[in-house]
Design an enzyme around this catalytic site. Structure first.
Site, PDB file in Angstrom:
ATOM      1  N   LYS A  62       0.851  -1.203   0.000  1.00 43.33           N
ATOM      2  CA  LYS A  62       0.000   0.000   0.000  1.00 43.33           C
ATOM      3  C   LYS A  62       0.883   1.248   0.000  1.00 43.33           C
ATOM      4  O   LYS A  62       1.929   1.269   0.658  1.00 43.33           O
ATOM      5  CB  LYS A  62      -0.907  -0.031   1.231  1.00 43.33           C
ATOM      6  CG  LYS A  62      -1.962   1.084   1.266  1.00 43.33           C
ATOM      7  CD  LYS A  62      -2.888   0.912   2.460  1.00 43.33           C
ATOM      8  CE  LYS A  62      -3.891   2.045   2.559  1.00 43.33           C
ATOM      9  NZ  LYS A  62      -4.799   1.880   3.701  1.00 43.33           N
ATOM     10  N   SER A 115      -9.649   2.122   2.890  1.00 37.62           N
ATOM     11  CA  SER A 115      -8.743   2.843   1.999  1.00 37.62           C
ATOM     12  C   SER A 115      -7.762   1.938   1.274  1.00 37.62           C
ATOM     13  O   SER A 115      -7.110   2.348   0.331  1.00 37.62           O
ATOM     14  CB  SER A 115      -7.961   3.880   2.816  1.00 37.62           C
ATOM     15  OG  SER A 115      -7.165   3.217   3.797  1.00 37.62           O
ATOM     16  N   SER A 117     -10.007  -0.332   7.144  1.00 34.22           N
ATOM     17  CA  SER A 117      -9.461  -0.157   5.794  1.00 34.22           C
ATOM     18  C   SER A 117      -8.776  -1.376   5.188  1.00 34.22           C
ATOM     19  O   SER A 117      -8.385  -1.344   4.033  1.00 34.22           O
ATOM     20  CB  SER A 117      -8.477   1.014   5.774  1.00 34.22           C
ATOM     21  OG  SER A 117      -9.197   2.214   5.884  1.00 34.22           O
TER      22      SER A 117
END
Length: 486
Positions: free
Chosen positions: A80, A155, A179
């Site tokens: 990420k 996210s 997330s």
């Protein structure tokens, strides 16, 4: 569907040891699949093909030295884009960091490198991890591999979408209020948010420091446990990482849940939860009952305040953490500023997106003189009550189970203009972060063609029991074997 990545980690490792495949083959497979589907899914912000191929070549050359001790040797992984990677662009999906190349690795990246993994690239996300749909990225929207008109969640939407689409077999995400688990549920993959302090946050760009946690996203529970095992542990660089022994999670894969006591909060199956999600969870409980577990309805009365409490605390911490982005030391700098204050204002006005600005303003307000006691302090007190609710339930039960999300993935653009509805989407995941508990999302059914997730919540530092239940459920069903038709 991507052939090699249909195999579990252990099988891929065995093939590597027997020299049936090489690290270069695994990297080839990743980039072949990326060329096939990335234009549809848009999961990556940065691809490091040159670096990945060079690394695979080095690993294959070193393999002769009987160095293939790590299960992850030669394995491709996606990271990420809020986890810093030395020499590779790390943007947090924000304009303010669009040119930021870190000079060091996050602790988790260091551990992955030491184990011989190959980083394929950096994955798209909501800007600074603020969002539930990966529509708040400065660079691009990511699309759900199961339905390209829908969001992958957020996210960590890029991480979940890349694993679901078969671009990488494993990815790291971060979870502040759901997330990792929410996008895992939307994309039909396995996502684990470990206990707060289980994994070092050194090198994770901070959003809300008392809530953020890095965790693994994979295609099955077993691989997930191996990946957590690798990245977990105390870190001298992170004072909030816990000096608690990391057990061998693979001992959890007994398939035996006889006598296990499951709590099902009535609040998690009540108002706002879709009928499909409710039905999928009740069906999952039946599966676990057949395996010998028992379940009972309980109440977590303060969980209804979770969303309000979370947005006050997370925004307050964000307003403090994001003050470091000022156009002075690194990242984007506005042109034509007349003085220092003007530079700050212009840089932030041009560099941050709307959602980030919204949360900074909310947090600054909550922390301001005259409002601190009414908002921030009150939210901290409610947080304690939410944690106490869980503590009480865990005196009599082994795990808490419910849906990961109230509904399946929603359409792109459907909720982006309505922040409050978007915030409510994390109602089932947020209390876990407020209480600092471990929780996993595993595929548990479908609403039409869209995956649904089952959330299994454990006691602090008891990821082993969470994995035990998740693995037993996974072995008794075949939802984790379903693949999107891209």
């Amino acid at each position: 569907m991507a052939g090699l990545f249909e195999h579990k980690l252990k099988d891929l490792h065995e093939m590597l040891v027997k020299k049936e495949i090489s690290a270069a083959d695994l990297v080839d497979e990743s980039f072949r699949r990326i060329r096939e589907v990335e234009d549809k899914v848009q999961a990556f912000i940065t691809l490091d093909e040159e670096g990945a191929r060079k690394r695979a070549k080095e690993l294959d050359e070193r393999r002769e030295e009987a160095e293939v001790h790590s299960l992850f040797y030669g394995m491709p992984i996606g990271i990420k884009d809020n986890i810093v990677t030395k020499g590779v662009l790390t943007t947090c999906a924000s304009k303010i960091l669009e040119n930021f190349i870190p000079i060091y690795n996050a602790t988790v990246v260091e551990k992955l490198q030491n184990a011989g993994t190959v980083m394929i690239g950096k994955l798209n996300m909501d800007e600074f991890a603020m969002g539930s749909s990966t529509e708040n990225s400065h660079f691009k929207k990511t699309y759900n591999p199961w339905d390209l008109e829908r969001v992958p969640g957020g996210s960590s939407g890029g991480s979940a979408a890349a694993v679901a689409a078969g671009e990488v077999p494993f990815a790291l995400g971060s979870d502040t209020g759901g997330s990792i688990r929410q996008p895992a549920a939307f994309c039909g993959v396995v996502g684990m948010k470990p206990t707060y302090g289980r994994v070092s946050r050194f090198g994770l760009v901070a959003f809300a420091s008392s809530l953020d946690q890095i965790g693994p996203i994979t295609r099955n529970v077993e691989d997930n446990a191996y990946l957590l095992q690798l990245i977990a542990g105390v870190d001298p660089h992170d004072s909030t990482s816990a000096d608690v022994e990391v057990p061998d999670y693979t001992k959890a894969f007994t398939g035996d849940v006889k006598g296990l006591k499951i709590a099902v909060p009535k609040e998690y199956l009540g108002e706002g939860v879709s009928e499909e999600s409710r039905r999928a969870v009740l069906a999952a409980l039946k599966v676990l009952e057949k395996l010998g577990a028992v379940w009972e309805e309980v109440s977590l009365p303060h969980s209804k305040y979770g969303v309000a409490c979370y947005y006050l605390l997370a925004s307050s911490e964000a307003s403090s953490n994001l003050a470091r982005f000022d156009g002075i030391r690194y990242g984007y700098r506005a042109k034509d500023a007349e003085n220092l204050w003007d530079l700050y204002k212009k840089t932030r006005a041009e560099g941050f997106g709307d959602e980030v600005k919204r949360r900074i303003m909310l947090g600054t307000f909550a922390l301001s003189s005259g409002y601190y006691d009414a908002y921030y302090k009150k939210a901290q007190q409610v947080r304690t009550l939410i944690k106490q609710d869980f503590d009480q339930v865990f005196e009599a039960f082994d795990v808490v189970i419910g849906p990961t999300t109230p509904t399946p993935a929603f359409k792109i653009g459907e909720k982006i203009d309505d922040p409050l509805t978007m915030y409510a989407n994390d109602i089932l995941t947020i209390p876990v972060n407020l209480a600092g508990l471990p929780a996993i999302s595993v595929p548990c059914g479908f609403a039409g063609h869209l995956p649904l997730g089952l959330q299994i919540i454990g006691k602090p530092f008891d990821e082993t029991t969470v994995y035990r239940v998740a693995h037993a459920f996974e072995q008794a069903t075949d939802y984790h074997r379903q693949r999107p038709n891209l």
